[in-house]
Motif scaffolding. Sequence first.
Motif, PDB file in Angstrom:
ATOM      1  N   GLN A   3       0.827  -1.193   0.000  1.00 14.02           N
ATOM      2  CA  GLN A   3       0.000   0.000   0.000  1.00 14.02           C
ATOM      3  C   GLN A   3       0.866   1.250   0.000  1.00 14.02           C
ATOM      4  OE1 GLN A   3      -2.710   0.370   3.316  1.00 14.02           O
ATOM      5  NE2 GLN A   3      -4.035   1.790   2.220  1.00 14.02           N
ATOM      6  N   LEU A   4       0.451   2.216  -0.802  1.00 16.59           N
ATOM      7  CA  LEU A   4       0.989   3.570  -0.759  1.00 16.59           C
ATOM      8  C   LEU A   4      -0.200   4.479  -0.510  1.00 16.59           C
ATOM      9  CD1 LEU A   4       3.489   3.632  -3.775  1.00 16.59           C
ATOM     10  CD2 LEU A   4       4.065   3.637  -1.349  1.00 16.59           C
ATOM     11  N   ALA A   5      -0.152   5.210   0.586  1.00 19.57           N
ATOM     12  CA  ALA A   5      -1.291   6.042   0.976  1.00 19.57           C
ATOM     13  C   ALA A   5      -0.851   7.490   1.079  1.00 19.57           C
ATOM     14  CB  ALA A   5      -1.855   5.564   2.309  1.00 19.57           C
ATOM     15  N   GLU A   6      -1.394   8.326   0.184  1.00 24.25           N
ATOM     16  CA  GLU A   6      -1.088   9.760   0.191  1.00 24.25           C
ATOM     17  C   GLU A   6      -2.017  10.482   1.167  1.00 24.25           C
ATOM     18  OE1 GLU A   6      -0.634   8.476  -4.235  1.00 24.25           O
ATOM     19  OE2 GLU A   6      -2.033   8.120  -2.600  1.00 24.25           O
ATOM     20  N   SER A   7      -1.513  11.586   1.689  1.00 22.56           N
ATOM     21  CA  SER A   7      -2.321  12.451   2.553  1.00 22.56           C
ATOM     22  C   SER A   7      -1.776  13.866   2.479  1.00 22.56           C
ATOM     23  CB  SER A   7      -2.303  11.946   4.002  1.00 22.56           C
ATOM     24  OG  SER A   7      -0.979  11.948   4.509  1.00 22.56           O
ATOM     25  N   GLY A   8      -2.575  14.812   2.946  1.00 23.40           N
ATOM     26  CA  GLY A   8      -2.113  16.188   3.058  1.00 23.40           C
ATOM     27  C   GLY A   8      -2.549  17.119   1.944  1.00 23.40           C
ATOM     28  N   GLY A   9      -3.276  16.609   0.969  1.00 22.37           N
ATOM     29  CA  GLY A   9      -3.753  17.489  -0.080  1.00 22.37           C
ATOM     30  C   GLY A   9      -4.807  18.453   0.432  1.00 22.37           C
ATOM     31  N   GLY A  10      -5.149  19.421  -0.393  1.00 19.54           N
ATOM     32  CA  GLY A  10      -6.177  20.383   0.008  1.00 19.54           C
ATOM     33  C   GLY A  10      -6.162  21.606  -0.862  1.00 19.54           C
ATOM     34  N   LEU A  11      -6.812  22.652  -0.356  1.00 26.42           N
ATOM     35  CA  LEU A  11      -6.935  23.919  -1.057  1.00 26.42           C
ATOM     36  C   LEU A  11      -5.957  24.925  -0.459  1.00 26.42           C
ATOM     37  CD1 LEU A  11      -8.471  25.835  -3.002  1.00 26.42           C
ATOM     38  CD2 LEU A  11     -10.075  26.255  -1.108  1.00 26.42           C
ATOM     39  N   VAL A  12      -5.220  25.602  -1.320  1.00 28.24           N
ATOM     40  CA  VAL A  12      -4.256  26.603  -0.867  1.00 28.24           C
ATOM     41  C   VAL A  12      -4.262  27.759  -1.856  1.00 28.24           C
ATOM     42  CG1 VAL A  12      -2.343  25.455  -2.068  1.00 28.24           C
ATOM     43  CG2 VAL A  12      -1.869  26.936  -0.099  1.00 28.24           C
ATOM     44  N   GLN A  13      -3.973  28.948  -1.362  1.00 29.78           N
ATOM     45  CA  GLN A  13      -3.944  30.129  -2.225  1.00 29.78           C
ATOM     46  C   GLN A  13      -2.634  30.192  -3.007  1.00 29.78           C
ATOM     47  OE1 GLN A  13      -4.688  33.572   0.219  1.00 29.78           O
ATOM     48  NE2 GLN A  13      -6.894  33.232   0.203  1.00 29.78           N
ATOM     49  N   PRO A  14      -2.661  30.854  -4.148  1.00 28.56           N
ATOM     50  CA  PRO A  14      -1.406  31.047  -4.897  1.00 28.56           C
ATOM     51  C   PRO A  14      -0.358  31.708  -4.023  1.00 28.56           C
ATOM     52  CG  PRO A  14      -3.282  31.660  -6.242  1.00 28.56           C
ATOM     53  CD  PRO A  14      -3.828  31.393  -4.870  1.00 28.56           C
ATOM     54  N   GLY A  15       0.876  31.211  -4.129  1.00 33.68           N
ATOM     55  CA  GLY A  15       1.962  31.694  -3.286  1.00 33.68           C
ATOM     56  C   GLY A  15       2.094  30.972  -1.972  1.00 33.68           C
ATOM     57  N   GLY A  16       1.145  30.145  -1.645  1.00 33.90           N
ATOM     58  CA  GLY A  16       1.159  29.420  -0.388  1.00 33.90           C
ATOM     59  C   GLY A  16       1.977  28.140  -0.454  1.00 33.90           C
ATOM     60  N   SER A  17       1.965  27.421   0.656  1.00 31.64           N
ATOM     61  CA  SER A  17       2.735  26.187   0.785  1.00 31.64           C
ATOM     62  C   SER A  17       1.840  25.051   1.252  1.00 31.64           C
ATOM     63  CB  SER A  17       3.880  26.374   1.790  1.00 31.64           C
ATOM     64  OG  SER A  17       4.796  27.352   1.352  1.00 31.64           O
ATOM     65  N   LEU A  18       2.271  23.846   0.923  1.00 31.99           N
ATOM     66  CA  LEU A  18       1.537  22.654   1.328  1.00 31.99           C
ATOM     67  C   LEU A  18       2.519  21.492   1.316  1.00 31.99           C
ATOM     68  CD1 LEU A  18      -1.513  22.009   1.919  1.00 31.99           C
ATOM     69  CD2 LEU A  18      -1.631  21.126  -0.415  1.00 31.99           C
ATOM     70  N   ARG A  19       2.337  20.566   2.241  1.00 32.85           N
ATOM     71  CA  ARG A  19       3.152  19.353   2.244  1.00 32.85           C
ATOM     72  C   ARG A  19       2.242  18.144   2.114  1.00 32.85           C
ATOM     73  NH1 ARG A  19       7.162  16.772   6.840  1.00 32.85           N
ATOM     74  NH2 ARG A  19       5.155  16.124   7.742  1.00 32.85           N
ATOM     75  N   VAL A  20       2.526  17.317   1.131  1.00 34.36           N
ATOM     76  CA  VAL A  20       1.817  16.051   0.994  1.00 34.36           C
ATOM     77  C   VAL A  20       2.744  14.926   1.426  1.00 34.36           C
ATOM     78  CG1 VAL A  20       0.169  16.797  -0.755  1.00 34.36           C
ATOM     79  CG2 VAL A  20       2.406  15.933  -1.461  1.00 34.36           C
ATOM     80  N   SER A  21       2.149  13.879   1.967  1.00 33.46           N
ATOM     81  CA  SER A  21       2.906  12.751   2.505  1.00 33.46           C
ATOM     82  C   SER A  21       2.435  11.453   1.877  1.00 33.46           C
ATOM     83  CB  SER A  21       2.722  12.676   4.028  1.00 33.46           C
ATOM     84  OG  SER A  21       3.106  13.866   4.655  1.00 33.46           O
ATOM     85  N   CYS A  22       3.306  10.460   1.926  1.00 36.82           N
ATOM     86  CA  CYS A  22       2.975   9.134   1.414  1.00 36.82           C
ATOM     87  C   CYS A  22       3.514   8.107   2.401  1.00 36.82           C
ATOM     88  CB  CYS A  22       3.585   8.939   0.041  1.00 36.82           C
ATOM     89  SG  CYS A  22       3.420   7.289  -0.637  1.00 36.82           S
ATOM     90  N   THR A  23       2.638   7.254   2.871  1.00 35.68           N
ATOM     91  CA  THR A  23       3.024   6.193   3.798  1.00 35.68           C
ATOM     92  C   THR A  23       3.050   4.868   3.058  1.00 35.68           C
ATOM     93  OG1 THR A  23       1.970   7.380   5.613  1.00 35.68           O
ATOM     94  CG2 THR A  23       2.479   5.068   5.967  1.00 35.68           C
ATOM     95  N   ALA A  24       4.177   4.164   3.149  1.00 39.71           N
ATOM     96  CA  ALA A  24       4.353   2.894   2.443  1.00 39.71           C
ATOM     97  C   ALA A  24       4.239   1.726   3.407  1.00 39.71           C
ATOM     98  CB  ALA A  24       5.706   2.864   1.757  1.00 39.71           C
ATOM     99  N   SER A  25       3.712   0.615   2.918  1.00 41.64           N
ATOM    100  CA  SER A  25       3.644  -0.603   3.708  1.00 41.64           C
ATOM    101  C   SER A  25       3.601  -1.804   2.784  1.00 41.64           C
ATOM    102  CB  SER A  25       2.419  -0.596   4.631  1.00 41.64           C
ATOM    103  OG  SER A  25       1.226  -0.504   3.876  1.00 41.64           O
ATOM    104  N   GLY A  26       4.058  -2.949   3.303  1.00 37.63           N
ATOM    105  CA  GLY A  26       3.950  -4.191   2.553  1.00 37.63           C
ATOM    106  C   GLY A  26       5.089  -4.503   1.610  1.00 37.63           C
ATOM    107  N   PHE A  27       6.152  -3.682   1.596  1.00 35.68           N
ATOM    108  CA  PHE A  27       7.317  -3.974   0.759  1.00 35.68           C
ATOM    109  C   PHE A  27       8.560  -3.360   1.399  1.00 35.68           C
ATOM    110  CE2 PHE A  27       7.802   0.248  -1.173  1.00 35.68           C
ATOM    111  CZ  PHE A  27       6.528   0.790  -1.051  1.00 35.68           C
ATOM    112  N   THR A  28       9.725  -3.771   0.914  1.00 37.55           N
ATOM    113  CA  THR A  28      10.990  -3.300   1.478  1.00 37.55           C
ATOM    114  C   THR A  28      11.277  -1.899   0.956  1.00 37.55           C
ATOM    115  OG1 THR A  28      11.789  -5.581   1.555  1.00 37.55           O
ATOM    116  CG2 THR A  28      13.432  -3.836   1.794  1.00 37.55           C
TER     117      THR A  28
END
Length: 118
Positions: A3-28
Amino acid sequence: QVQLAESGGGLVQPGGSLRVSCTASGFTFTNYVMRWYRQVPGAEREFVASIEPYTTATNYGDSVTGRFTISRNNAMKMVYLQMNNLKVEDTAVYYCNGRNRYTGTEYWGQGTQVTVSS
């Protein structure tokens, strides 16, 4: 189960910042080069950034160089994409991808929506 599970998306204004994450499981995790791609409706999936498992060498698409930073935490099996100075054209679904350095086996997450709008 892989599994690869993304999170952290959303709405942001131009010029802003955002961090998205991905959690991995089930493989090396340390056998895999991790990448972020993005896609808008009607267009091909676009390469955003990649990071090697041990050297943590990185590579970026031309449109995000200097604004986005990819990183990974091998102990936690996570990969991150820090996005700064966001533009309207960065709006897309962002996908996490892992590719085995030795076999070429590839996994994809389900994606997380990032919308840049005022």
